[in-house]
Design a protein around this motif. Structure first.
Motif, PDB file in Angstrom:
ATOM      1  N   PRO A   1      14.734 -39.122 -20.000  1.00  0.00           N
ATOM      2  CA  PRO A   1      15.794 -39.971 -19.445  1.00  0.00           C
ATOM      3  C   PRO A   1      16.315 -39.464 -18.107  1.00  0.00           C
ATOM      4  O   PRO A   1      16.613 -40.260 -17.203  1.00  0.00           O
ATOM      5  CB  PRO A   1      16.884 -39.940 -20.525  1.00  0.00           C
ATOM      6  N   LEU A   2      16.417 -38.137 -17.952  1.00  0.00           N
ATOM      7  CA  LEU A   2      16.976 -37.585 -16.723  1.00  0.00           C
ATOM      8  C   LEU A   2      16.093 -37.916 -15.520  1.00  0.00           C
ATOM      9  O   LEU A   2      16.571 -38.427 -14.490  1.00  0.00           O
ATOM     10  CB  LEU A   2      17.126 -36.070 -16.871  1.00  0.00           C
ATOM     11  N   GLU A   3      14.800 -37.657 -15.636  1.00  0.00           N
ATOM     12  CA  GLU A   3      13.902 -37.881 -14.504  1.00  0.00           C
ATOM     13  C   GLU A   3      13.651 -39.370 -14.260  1.00  0.00           C
ATOM     14  O   GLU A   3      13.524 -39.811 -13.115  1.00  0.00           O
ATOM     15  CB  GLU A   3      12.585 -37.138 -14.718  1.00  0.00           C
ATOM     16  N   THR A   4      13.585 -40.156 -15.341  1.00  0.00           N
ATOM     17  CA  THR A   4      13.399 -41.598 -15.176  1.00  0.00           C
ATOM     18  C   THR A   4      14.576 -42.206 -14.416  1.00  0.00           C
ATOM     19  O   THR A   4      14.400 -42.949 -13.449  1.00  0.00           O
ATOM     20  CB  THR A   4      13.238 -42.283 -16.545  1.00  0.00           C
ATOM     21  N   LEU A   5      15.793 -41.891 -14.838  1.00  0.00           N
ATOM     22  CA  LEU A   5      16.967 -42.479 -14.195  1.00  0.00           C
ATOM     23  C   LEU A   5      17.192 -41.916 -12.796  1.00  0.00           C
ATOM     24  O   LEU A   5      17.618 -42.643 -11.888  1.00  0.00           O
ATOM     25  CB  LEU A   5      18.206 -42.260 -15.068  1.00  0.00           C
TER      26      LEU A   5
ATOM     27  N   GLN B   1      14.403 -36.308 -31.924  1.00  0.00           N
ATOM     28  CA  GLN B   1      15.727 -36.816 -31.618  1.00  0.00           C
ATOM     29  C   GLN B   1      15.657 -38.093 -30.777  1.00  0.00           C
ATOM     30  O   GLN B   1      14.723 -38.294 -30.005  1.00  0.00           O
ATOM     31  CB  GLN B   1      16.526 -35.764 -30.842  1.00  0.00           C
ATOM     32  N   SER B   2      16.672 -38.937 -30.953  1.00  0.00           N
ATOM     33  CA  SER B   2      16.858 -40.060 -30.035  1.00  0.00           C
ATOM     34  C   SER B   2      17.491 -39.555 -28.753  1.00  0.00           C
ATOM     35  O   SER B   2      18.216 -38.564 -28.755  1.00  0.00           O
ATOM     36  CB  SER B   2      17.790 -41.104 -30.647  1.00  0.00           C
ATOM     37  N   TYR B   3      17.224 -40.257 -27.645  1.00  0.00           N
ATOM     38  CA  TYR B   3      17.942 -39.928 -26.419  1.00  0.00           C
ATOM     39  C   TYR B   3      18.553 -41.180 -25.805  1.00  0.00           C
ATOM     40  O   TYR B   3      18.081 -42.301 -26.006  1.00  0.00           O
ATOM     41  CB  TYR B   3      17.048 -39.201 -25.405  1.00  0.00           C
ATOM     42  N   ARG B   4      19.633 -40.950 -25.071  1.00  0.00           N
ATOM     43  CA  ARG B   4      20.307 -42.029 -24.347  1.00  0.00           C
ATOM     44  C   ARG B   4      20.717 -41.484 -22.983  1.00  0.00           C
ATOM     45  O   ARG B   4      21.428 -40.482 -22.891  1.00  0.00           O
ATOM     46  CB  ARG B   4      21.538 -42.506 -25.105  1.00  0.00           C
ATOM     47  N   GLY B   5      20.270 -42.137 -21.920  1.00  0.00           N
ATOM     48  CA  GLY B   5      20.656 -41.760 -20.572  1.00  0.00           C
ATOM     49  C   GLY B   5      21.561 -42.810 -19.964  1.00  0.00           C
ATOM     50  O   GLY B   5      21.349 -44.010 -20.157  1.00  0.00           O
ATOM     51  N   LEU B   6      22.597 -42.359 -19.251  1.00  0.00           N
ATOM     52  CA  LEU B   6      23.566 -43.257 -18.615  1.00  0.00           C
ATOM     53  C   LEU B   6      23.717 -42.876 -17.150  1.00  0.00           C
ATOM     54  O   LEU B   6      23.836 -41.691 -16.814  1.00  0.00           O
ATOM     55  CB  LEU B   6      24.936 -43.159 -19.290  1.00  0.00           C
TER      56      LEU B   6
ATOM     57  N   GLY C   1      25.238 -36.843 -11.726  1.00  0.00           N
ATOM     58  CA  GLY C   1      25.858 -38.099 -12.135  1.00  0.00           C
ATOM     59  C   GLY C   1      25.146 -38.808 -13.270  1.00  0.00           C
ATOM     60  O   GLY C   1      25.504 -39.940 -13.621  1.00  0.00           O
ATOM     61  N   ILE C   2      24.148 -38.171 -13.864  1.00  0.00           N
ATOM     62  CA  ILE C   2      23.411 -38.753 -14.993  1.00  0.00           C
ATOM     63  C   ILE C   2      23.788 -38.008 -16.268  1.00  0.00           C
ATOM     64  O   ILE C   2      23.736 -36.777 -16.311  1.00  0.00           O
ATOM     65  CB  ILE C   2      21.890 -38.652 -14.770  1.00  0.00           C
ATOM     66  N   GLN C   3      24.167 -38.750 -17.284  1.00  0.00           N
ATOM     67  CA  GLN C   3      24.496 -38.169 -18.581  1.00  0.00           C
ATOM     68  C   GLN C   3      23.361 -38.427 -19.556  1.00  0.00           C
ATOM     69  O   GLN C   3      22.847 -39.550 -19.633  1.00  0.00           O
ATOM     70  CB  GLN C   3      25.790 -38.772 -19.139  1.00  0.00           C
ATOM     71  N   VAL C   4      22.985 -37.407 -20.300  1.00  0.00           N
ATOM     72  CA  VAL C   4      21.960 -37.545 -21.331  1.00  0.00           C
ATOM     73  C   VAL C   4      22.570 -37.145 -22.668  1.00  0.00           C
ATOM     74  O   VAL C   4      23.096 -36.032 -22.815  1.00  0.00           O
ATOM     75  CB  VAL C   4      20.726 -36.678 -21.044  1.00  0.00           C
TER      76      VAL C   4
ATOM     77  N   ALA D   1      24.835 -46.707 -34.880  1.00  0.00           N
ATOM     78  CA  ALA D   1      25.847 -45.837 -35.475  1.00  0.00           C
ATOM     79  C   ALA D   1      25.411 -44.394 -35.464  1.00  0.00           C
ATOM     80  O   ALA D   1      25.734 -43.634 -36.348  1.00  0.00           O
ATOM     81  CB  ALA D   1      26.107 -46.302 -36.903  1.00  0.00           C
ATOM     82  N   GLU D   2      24.666 -44.001 -34.467  1.00  0.00           N
ATOM     83  CA  GLU D   2      24.205 -42.622 -34.414  1.00  0.00           C
ATOM     84  C   GLU D   2      25.288 -41.717 -33.841  1.00  0.00           C
ATOM     85  O   GLU D   2      26.171 -42.150 -33.117  1.00  0.00           O
ATOM     86  CB  GLU D   2      22.922 -42.529 -33.571  1.00  0.00           C
ATOM     87  N   ASP D   3      25.188 -40.456 -34.164  1.00  0.00           N
ATOM     88  CA  ASP D   3      26.154 -39.463 -33.722  1.00  0.00           C
ATOM     89  C   ASP D   3      25.675 -38.854 -32.414  1.00  0.00           C
ATOM     90  O   ASP D   3      24.977 -37.847 -32.400  1.00  0.00           O
ATOM     91  CB  ASP D   3      26.301 -38.388 -34.813  1.00  0.00           C
ATOM     92  N   TRP D   4      26.042 -39.479 -31.301  1.00  0.00           N
ATOM     93  CA  TRP D   4      25.562 -39.040 -29.998  1.00  0.00           C
ATOM     94  C   TRP D   4      26.366 -37.842 -29.515  1.00  0.00           C
ATOM     95  O   TRP D   4      27.580 -37.827 -29.597  1.00  0.00           O
ATOM     96  CB  TRP D   4      25.673 -40.167 -28.979  1.00  0.00           C
ATOM     97  N   ARG D   5      25.679 -36.843 -28.964  1.00  0.00           N
ATOM     98  CA  ARG D   5      26.328 -35.675 -28.383  1.00  0.00           C
ATOM     99  C   ARG D   5      25.783 -35.470 -26.980  1.00  0.00           C
ATOM    100  O   ARG D   5      24.577 -35.614 -26.743  1.00  0.00           O
ATOM    101  CB  ARG D   5      26.094 -34.431 -29.243  1.00  0.00           C
ATOM    102  N   LEU D   6      26.675 -35.128 -26.050  1.00  0.00           N
ATOM    103  CA  LEU D   6      26.254 -34.922 -24.673  1.00  0.00           C
ATOM    104  C   LEU D   6      25.404 -33.661 -24.585  1.00  0.00           C
ATOM    105  O   LEU D   6      25.851 -32.567 -24.933  1.00  0.00           O
ATOM    106  CB  LEU D   6      27.481 -34.796 -23.769  1.00  0.00           C
ATOM    107  N   ALA D   7      24.164 -33.801 -24.110  1.00  0.00           N
ATOM    108  CA  ALA D   7      23.246 -32.669 -24.011  1.00  0.00           C
ATOM    109  C   ALA D   7      23.237 -32.075 -22.616  1.00  0.00           C
ATOM    110  O   ALA D   7      23.116 -30.859 -22.453  1.00  0.00           O
ATOM    111  CB  ALA D   7      21.830 -33.102 -24.396  1.00  0.00           C
ATOM    112  N   THR D   8      23.364 -32.935 -21.594  1.00  0.00           N
ATOM    113  CA  THR D   8      23.401 -32.434 -20.222  1.00  0.00           C
ATOM    114  C   THR D   8      23.990 -33.508 -19.327  1.00  0.00           C
ATOM    115  O   THR D   8      23.945 -34.699 -19.640  1.00  0.00           O
ATOM    116  CB  THR D   8      21.993 -32.036 -19.714  1.00  0.00           C
ATOM    117  N   GLU D   9      24.542 -33.071 -18.212  1.00  0.00           N
ATOM    118  CA  GLU D   9      25.037 -33.983 -17.177  1.00  0.00           C
ATOM    119  C   GLU D   9      24.642 -33.390 -15.842  1.00  0.00           C
ATOM    120  O   GLU D   9      25.086 -32.291 -15.491  1.00  0.00           O
ATOM    121  CB  GLU D   9      26.546 -34.166 -17.273  1.00  0.00           C
ATOM    122  N   GLN D  10      23.781 -34.102 -15.116  1.00  0.00           N
ATOM    123  CA  GLN D  10      23.277 -33.615 -13.839  1.00  0.00           C
ATOM    124  C   GLN D  10      23.227 -34.759 -12.840  1.00  0.00           C
ATOM    125  O   GLN D  10      22.771 -35.854 -13.168  1.00  0.00           O
ATOM    126  CB  GLN D  10      21.864 -33.038 -13.994  1.00  0.00           C
TER     127      GLN D  10
END
Length: 208
Positions: free
Chosen positions: A188-192, A48-53, A34-37, A23-32
Motif C-alpha cells: 500500500p505504501l509504494e502503490t499510493l 494480514q489485511s492492509y489498508r492505505g489512506l 502523508g500516507i497511513q498504512v 468490522a476488522e480491528d485496524w491498527r496503524l502500522a506506519t505513517e510516511q
C-alpha cells in the motif's frame, strides 16, 4: 487500447496479501510522507489485511483515468509485471495480472473481477475479487487463490481526493513470514506513493 480496459487496473492489486473488512480491528502500522498504512489480523489466516489512506492533490477524474490505462497503472501498482483486460461488461471487468516479486518468491498471477460504483457526490468505489478459475493455470505461475479488496476515491472540497486502498488475500504457495510482513507495508505504501506522484504531475482540468 479500449478506454475501459484499464479502468480496473486498480488492481489491482495486487495482489496478494491483504481485503476489505467492515468490522476488522485496524491498527496503524506506519505513517510516511502523508500516507497511513493500517493492518488487521484475519481470523483463520496467517496473512494480514492492509489498508492505505492518502489525500492526493488531484481530482477523482484524473485518478480514474490513471486506473483506466493498464500500461500506466501497472507502473504504479506495486510488484505489477503485466496487466491486461480479459472481459468488459458494463460496470464489471475481468483483468489478468502477473506479479514480479523479490526472491525467494515465485511469480504469481491473478484474475480479478472488478466492479465499479459511482455516487452522486462524485465518489468512485471499485470492488476487487479474485476469480482464480476464470482462466486455466499458467505454467511457471502460482495462481492467487483468494483476494478481496477495494479502491475508494472521495472528492474533497479543495479539489483533492481522499484515496483508500484495501486488500485481504492469500498469495498461494509458501511465503516466508518476514516477507509477508514486509509486503503488507510495502504494497500500500509504494502503490499510493507512486500513484500520488504520477497523479500530481497531470495537468489540472479547466474549471467548468
Amino acid at each position: 487500447m479500449n478506454s475501459f480496459s484499464g479502468r480496473f487496473a486498480l488492481l489491482i492489486l495486487v495482489l496478494l496479501l491483504g481485503a476489505p473488512a467492515s468490522a476488522e480491528d485496524w491498527r496503524l502500522a506506519t505513517e510516511q510522507d502523508g500516507i497511513q498504512v493500517y493492518l488487521s489480523s484475519v481470523p483463520g489466516s496467517k496473512y494480514q489485511s492492509y489498508r492505505g489512506l492518502v489525500d492526493i492533490n488531484a481530482d477523482v477524474r484524473t485518478l480514474v483515468a490513471l486506473q483506466e490505462n493498464l500500461r500506466v497503472a501497472c507502473k504504479w501498482i506495486y510488484a505489477c509485471a503485466e496487466m491486461r483486460l480479459l472481459k468488459y461488461a458494463g460496470d464489471d471487468v475481468w483483468l489478468y495480472m502477473q506479479t514480479q516479486l523479490s526472491w525467494p518468491l515465485r511469480p504469481r498471477d491473478l484474475v480479478l473481477h472488478v466492479t465499479t460504483e459511482r455516487s452522486a457526490d462524485g465518489a468512485v468505489v471499485r470492488h476487487l475479487e479474485a476469480a482464480p478459475d476464470y482462466l486455466p493455470a499458467v505454467q511457471g505461475m502460482i495462481r492467487v487463490p483468494r483476494l478481496s479488496g477495494l479502491w475508494r476515491m472521495v472528492p474533497l472540497a479543495d479539489g483533492r481526493t481522499r484515496v483508500t486502498y484495501q486488500i485481504r488475500g492469500d498469495p498461494g504457495g509458501s511465503v516466508p513470514s518476514w516477507l509477508a510482513n514486509r509486503f503488507v507495508i510495502d504494497a500500500p505504501l509504494e502503490t499510493l506513493r507512486t500513484l500520488r506522484a504520477v497523479a500530481e504531475r497531470q495537468p489540472r482540468p479547466a474549471p467548468q
